[in-house]
Each structure stands twice: as C-alpha cells, then as structure tokens.
Write a protein that holds these residues in place. Sequence first.
Motif, PDB file in Angstrom:
ATOM      1  N   GLU A   1      -2.615  15.705   5.467  1.00  0.00           N
ATOM      2  CA  GLU A   1      -1.950  14.500   4.968  1.00  0.00           C
ATOM      3  C   GLU A   1      -0.510  14.423   5.464  1.00  0.00           C
ATOM      4  O   GLU A   1      -0.021  13.339   5.835  1.00  0.00           O
ATOM      5  N   ALA A   2       0.178  15.573   5.488  1.00  0.00           N
ATOM      6  CA  ALA A   2       1.565  15.580   5.946  1.00  0.00           C
ATOM      7  C   ALA A   2       1.669  15.124   7.397  1.00  0.00           C
ATOM      8  O   ALA A   2       2.564  14.349   7.756  1.00  0.00           O
ATOM      9  N   LEU A   3       0.756  15.598   8.247  1.00  0.00           N
ATOM     10  CA  LEU A   3       0.779  15.193   9.653  1.00  0.00           C
ATOM     11  C   LEU A   3       0.611  13.692   9.797  1.00  0.00           C
ATOM     12  O   LEU A   3       1.257  13.048  10.646  1.00  0.00           O
ATOM     13  N   TYR A   4      -0.243  13.116   8.961  1.00  0.00           N
ATOM     14  CA  TYR A   4      -0.427  11.665   9.011  1.00  0.00           C
ATOM     15  C   TYR A   4       0.855  10.946   8.586  1.00  0.00           C
ATOM     16  O   TYR A   4       1.299  10.000   9.247  1.00  0.00           O
ATOM     17  N   HIS A   5       1.468  11.402   7.512  1.00  0.00           N
ATOM     18  CA  HIS A   5       2.698  10.769   7.041  1.00  0.00           C
ATOM     19  C   HIS A   5       3.827  10.914   8.071  1.00  0.00           C
ATOM     20  O   HIS A   5       4.586   9.960   8.314  1.00  0.00           O
ATOM     21  N   TRP A   6       3.924  12.096   8.693  1.00  0.00           N
ATOM     22  CA  TRP A   6       4.978  12.287   9.690  1.00  0.00           C
ATOM     23  C   TRP A   6       4.714  11.436  10.937  1.00  0.00           C
ATOM     24  O   TRP A   6       5.654  10.968  11.577  1.00  0.00           O
ATOM     25  N   SER A   7       3.457  11.248  11.283  1.00  0.00           N
ATOM     26  CA  SER A   7       3.145  10.408  12.441  1.00  0.00           C
ATOM     27  C   SER A   7       3.545   8.958  12.190  1.00  0.00           C
ATOM     28  O   SER A   7       3.933   8.245  13.119  1.00  0.00           O
ATOM     29  N   VAL A   8       3.498   8.516  10.927  1.00  0.00           N
ATOM     30  CA  VAL A   8       3.944   7.162  10.589  1.00  0.00           C
ATOM     31  C   VAL A   8       5.461   7.055  10.737  1.00  0.00           C
ATOM     32  O   VAL A   8       5.984   6.079  11.290  1.00  0.00           O
ATOM     33  N   LEU A   9       6.194   8.067  10.237  1.00  0.00           N
ATOM     34  CA  LEU A   9       7.639   8.078  10.423  1.00  0.00           C
ATOM     35  C   LEU A   9       7.989   8.041  11.906  1.00  0.00           C
ATOM     36  O   LEU A   9       8.909   7.328  12.335  1.00  0.00           O
ATOM     37  N   LEU A  10       7.238   8.808  12.673  1.00  0.00           N
ATOM     38  CA  LEU A  10       7.469   8.853  14.112  1.00  0.00           C
ATOM     39  C   LEU A  10       7.177   7.499  14.751  1.00  0.00           C
ATOM     40  O   LEU A  10       7.895   7.051  15.653  1.00  0.00           O
ATOM     41  N   ALA A  11       6.136   6.830  14.280  1.00  0.00           N
ATOM     42  CA  ALA A  11       5.794   5.505  14.818  1.00  0.00           C
ATOM     43  C   ALA A  11       6.908   4.506  14.555  1.00  0.00           C
ATOM     44  O   ALA A  11       7.226   3.660  15.411  1.00  0.00           O
ATOM     45  N   ILE A  12       7.540   4.586  13.381  1.00  0.00           N
ATOM     46  CA  ILE A  12       8.667   3.693  13.075  1.00  0.00           C
ATOM     47  C   ILE A  12       9.817   3.957  14.048  1.00  0.00           C
ATOM     48  O   ILE A  12      10.396   3.022  14.621  1.00  0.00           O
ATOM     49  N   ALA A  13      10.137   5.233  14.250  1.00  0.00           N
ATOM     50  CA  ALA A  13      11.233   5.588  15.157  1.00  0.00           C
ATOM     51  C   ALA A  13      10.928   5.154  16.587  1.00  0.00           C
ATOM     52  O   ALA A  13      11.776   4.568  17.272  1.00  0.00           O
ATOM     53  N   GLU A  14       9.726   5.429  17.063  1.00  0.00           N
ATOM     54  CA  GLU A  14       9.384   5.110  18.447  1.00  0.00           C
ATOM     55  C   GLU A  14       9.304   3.607  18.676  1.00  0.00           C
ATOM     56  O   GLU A  14       9.653   3.119  19.758  1.00  0.00           O
ATOM     57  N   THR A  15       8.857   2.868  17.683  1.00  0.00           N
ATOM     58  CA  THR A  15       8.822   1.410  17.806  1.00  0.00           C
ATOM     59  C   THR A  15      10.229   0.847  17.947  1.00  0.00           C
ATOM     60  O   THR A  15      10.492  -0.021  18.792  1.00  0.00           O
ATOM     61  N   ALA A  16      11.160   1.352  17.127  1.00  0.00           N
ATOM     62  CA  ALA A  16      12.549   0.898  17.200  1.00  0.00           C
ATOM     63  C   ALA A  16      13.178   1.268  18.541  1.00  0.00           C
ATOM     64  O   ALA A  16      13.874   0.450  19.167  1.00  0.00           O
ATOM     65  N   GLU A  17      12.936   2.504  19.003  1.00  0.00           N
ATOM     66  CA  GLU A  17      13.500   2.937  20.277  1.00  0.00           C
ATOM     67  C   GLU A  17      12.973   2.077  21.419  1.00  0.00           C
ATOM     68  O   GLU A  17      13.732   1.632  22.293  1.00  0.00           O
TER      69      GLU A  17
END
Length: 447
Positions: free
Chosen positions: A285-301
Amino acid sequence: MVVPSPPPPPIEFAAPLPRHHYSPGVMTLVIQGLLIARAGQRCLAAVLHLVAEWLPGTRQIPCANTGRMWLLRVGLYELIRPKERADDWVWILDHTVQLGGMKALVIVGVRLSQWERQERGPLRHEDLTVLDVMPMRHSNGAAVEARLEAVAQQTGAPRAIVGDGGTDLSCGISSFQKTHTGVARLYDIKHKMALLLQGQLEKDARWAKFIGCINQTRSRVQLTDLAFLTPPDLKAKSRYLNLPPLVAWGRKTRNFLDNPHDLPGKAVDREALQEKLGWLQEHREALYHWSVLLAIAETAEHYVRHEGYHATAADELRELLDGLAINEAALRMETATLEFVAQQSGRAMGEERLIGSSEVLESLIGKYKGLQGTHSHGGMTPQVLTFGAVVLKKTTETISKALAAVKSSDVLKWCREHLGLTVQGQRRYAYAEQKPDTKLLPQLEGF
C-alpha cells in the motif's frame, strides 16, 4: 580501361586553417568525436589514425593533447565572445563541485523570444549561451552578486534568474535584485518538488522503515544468486530524489514476488526469495501511495518544463492533477504544488511565460563531469572550459571561427588567472620536494 581519378576532398578537408597545421574538417571531426561520440582523447586519436587513409585530403592526425587544446579553445571562445544585449534574457545558475576546495559558478542564459520561437518545450544544451564560468575558492552572496553584475555588463539585466535555492545563490540573487528591480527570481520546479516530497515522506513512518530494509537487502542479495534483484544505489545528496528509482524497483520486485519464475538456465530459490525480499509485501500500500505522490511531482515538473510559469499555469496544472488526491498526503502535496506554481507564475507579466526549470543546466554539468573523466582526481582542471564547447553549435564554420579567434596562449592565460595548480599538480610538487633523511639511511638499509 581508364581509371577515374578520385574526387577532390571536400572543401573543409582540402586545406589547413590559416596559421594551423590541420584542416577545419579534421578539427571539427575531433571536437565532435570528443563531445558527441564521448570518445576519450587518446582513444579518439588512435581511432583517427586507423581510419586516416579514408579521410579525404587528410595528411596527418592530431595527437590527443592537440585535440584537447582545440576543445578548450572552442570553450573559451564561447565564454568570452560578445553576447547580445536584450531585456528578455533568463539566466540559470548553479555550482559544480569537485575534489579539493574549489567550486565553479556556472551561469547560462536563454532568450525568452528564442524559447517562444521554438514552440517552448524542454531546453536543450544547444539552446543555451554560456555567460560565465568562474572557479572560486569561497562562494558567498557577495561573490555570486559580483559575477551577476559582471554578466549584466555583457547582456544587460535579465528578465529572470532561475536557481535551486542554495544559500549563497539566494543571497547573491537577492542583493542583485536590489539594484535591478525588474528582475524576477524563480525557483527550479524539480528542486521544489523534491522538497515537497521530503515534507510528505518525513511524516510517513513507513518511509524510514523502507529505507532501512533497502540498505539491509542490498548487502544480503548483491553477492548471491538473487543479485539481479539488488535495490538501486541511494544518492547521498538530494536523498528524496531516490524516490523514483526506489518506487519503480519496489513495484517491479513485488510483482516478481507475486509470480516468481525461473530464469533461462537458472532456477530461482523461492525460499531464499521470500526470506530476503518478502518484507516488500507489507509495503504494497505504501508503494502505491508514494507512486501517487511521485506522479503529482512528475506531472508538475513536466508541465513547467514545457509550458513555464504563466498567468494560467496553476489552473491548467490543476486539471492535469485531477483525481490524484487519493488520501490526505496526496491532497497536501497537490495543494502545495498548485500554490507554489501560482506564486511563481505571479511574476510573469501579461501573457509572458517564464522558464521555471534548471534541469538543462544540471544536464550540462553532468556532461562536463563525463568529459572531465579521468582528470577528476586532479580537482578542477582546464576541462571546466568545456561548458562552452558543449553548447556551441559544432559546425565547421563556428569551430573554424573559434579556433581562429582564440589561441592556445589565451587558454593558458585564463587557466593561470582562474585555476592555479590542480590537486594533482599540488600533489606532484609536494612529493617532488621530499628528500630522504640522511640520518635515517643506515637504519633503512635492507628494509
């Protein structure tokens, strides 16, 4: 039967450059080999000797040191050539640090009008102009401000300056803004996203446990038959930039744990697999949640790299992030990201778009360190001039112009003024001065 005579060599290989032994074609080939093919200097010289008879009009091939000097002369030419004055420059700056106590402040620039003409998008090395490369032993706000003022004498005050938030850079830019009030200070989107990720991960107790397990797992599997599942190395600096490779490794390895299968010619020990990597299951579950945080960052970048900061940037980015706020941490991350982009975009005037990423300079520094290669143990060397050679358009015309304008003596003078002895040079001088202590000679005999 009449054998046709071979065609004449291309004009760039036909005659040497004035006051040189080699043709512009050979010079261009060497410099492109060093920069584009990333060939080592000695390796490139050896390869050119092997193929010399197939190079039209080529009488001799330069040695490695000659090719290196050409590269430095081209780099110095880009650094010192007159720059156009305009009010739409954006400067990007950062430090590069190597062995020893010296670092170099690198300032590159791009015209906003040029960026708009090429339909925006991520900047490339060839889009940049090297404005300043200054080795310095001590970097502080005053030193950075002095270099900014020196560049302003060449190009005029810029429209904006992009940096990563380092203390000395921030202080220098702030001081510069006091005398140049129209200059906007912009924060690099990638560094900001790393800080926001750090803020969310530090609040998550699972992250510290995950990193601890990663370090243990690396030592447990790298010398075993499960070495193909070794976790990626962790960065010592900017540790939260470790998240992308760790999440990717975690999800792929967890999928392999769910469906383990033998490799061609090699059986996988399922028991050892669960023993050494089974801990990943509790982080599903943590990996899924962290991948979402990463998706937000990468989308903004991605958005800022392509579109920059502008009046409607936050609204457009909000639409791209729709649906990613799956939990409280993701909502905080999304909210902070949009607030930051809105704040930075508020510095754009009217329909203006400002560059918001310094990633191209980080890439340029990485290219320089690759070219530095085996010289890195000597500290900062004359190779620092290759920043200019990387961005210069590598055509026969531009390289010929650079080599005609800058002599080897100009390079040596610049190095004496700005570099002094390298760490390797200091080492040679230090050890060369040592002489055996004659009082100890009897005791040392037969040692």
